[in-house]
Design an enzyme around this catalytic site. Sequence first.
Site, PDB file in Angstrom:
ATOM      1  N   GLU A 114      -4.485 -11.428   5.814  1.00  0.00           N
ATOM      2  CA  GLU A 114      -3.385 -11.903   5.427  1.00  0.00           C
ATOM      3  C   GLU A 114      -2.162 -11.505   5.974  1.00  0.00           C
ATOM      4  O   GLU A 114      -1.239 -12.102   6.437  1.00  0.00           O
ATOM      5  CB  GLU A 114      -3.482 -12.144   3.815  1.00  0.00           C
ATOM      6  CG  GLU A 114      -4.473 -12.983   3.344  1.00  0.00           C
ATOM      7  CD  GLU A 114      -4.512 -12.704   1.739  1.00  0.00           C
ATOM      8  OE1 GLU A 114      -4.507 -11.559   1.195  1.00  0.00           O
ATOM      9  OE2 GLU A 114      -4.536 -14.025   1.044  1.00  0.00           O
ATOM     10  N   GLU A 134     -12.942 -11.758  -0.379  1.00  0.00           N
ATOM     11  CA  GLU A 134     -12.515 -11.680  -1.852  1.00  0.00           C
ATOM     12  C   GLU A 134     -13.528 -12.393  -2.596  1.00  0.00           C
ATOM     13  O   GLU A 134     -13.749 -12.051  -3.923  1.00  0.00           O
ATOM     14  CB  GLU A 134     -11.294 -12.400  -2.132  1.00  0.00           C
ATOM     15  CG  GLU A 134      -9.974 -11.917  -1.481  1.00  0.00           C
ATOM     16  CD  GLU A 134      -9.611 -12.059  -0.218  1.00  0.00           C
ATOM     17  OE1 GLU A 134     -10.701 -12.742   0.566  1.00  0.00           O
ATOM     18  OE2 GLU A 134      -8.278 -11.906   0.341  1.00  0.00           O
TER      19      GLU A 134
END
Length: 260
Positions: A114, A134
């Site tokens: 990210e 995740e």
Amino acid sequence: MSDSPLSTRRDGAVLVITINRPDKLNALNAATLDALDAAFAEAAHDDGVRAIVLTGAGPKAFVAGADIAEMNTLTPVQGRDFSLRGQRMMRRVEKMPKPVIAMINGFALGGGLELAMCCHLRIAADTAKVGQPEINLGLIPGFGGTQRLLRLAGRAATLELCLIGTPIDAARAAALGIVNRVVPAAELEAETLKLAGKLAGSAPLALRGIIDCINVGGECGIEEGLEYETAQFGLMFSTDDMREGTGAFLERRQPEFRGS
Ligand code: COA
């Protein structure tokens, strides 16, 4: 400061920011998010800095994600705040008025990918691995991953990376458009600094205009985007650098851009 999670150094007009928690594979805890936010805020206003390289310390990782130990005990409200904290910092990076290059020297996972995705350019070592794992923690990306990966690599790749959670190698990341270039690990720093040096010698106001057009135009309709581009283009004719760049071309010499 010795206890800072970051270290910085200058290479001419290039600022190199290194996330310095190698024993935790440079995982992003709240203190690191805040330190990055402050470092980018300062660099935005430093006219001596004309390009930025962001990387991670040590041989293994760019950033192996948000700090899992820190997240483990968060309440829902704290989790929401943690997400906002990361998103705010990464939005700042994306909107920086000067180019930011992610030098991906190893794992860029979860919050690490990210963070790399909010930079304007990404160069990866051939040994790097990137992904949004995740899901393996019972989580979803929270620092903009579902949104920036979608815009960068499209729906199929984003669904694959986020739903399955298995990291991909640098070559596949380049094929998907997630990274701009892959270089041998031993050449990563030299190649990145060479590119950053080229950007640092470019016309700063034009670089800023391009970043702004792409940030604004990527999120609005074509008519508004074109109008914004036209306004930015017109603005360039008020700059000394535009006279210098076009004049140098006509005089067959190298331009010297000053950011005015
Ligand atoms: N948050 C907190 N600590 C992390 C971390 C993270 N995201 N990623 C790695 N670390 C820590 C490990 O806990 C370990 O700390 P310790 O030595 O105190 O136990 C240290 O960094 C080294 O990691 P380790 O797992 O031993 O290295 P490895 O080479 O065996 O594996 C990875 C490397 C990247 C595959 C593995 O660390 C990993 O899967 N990390 C988590 C990736 C992730 O899920 N990121 C998304 C988070 S939202």
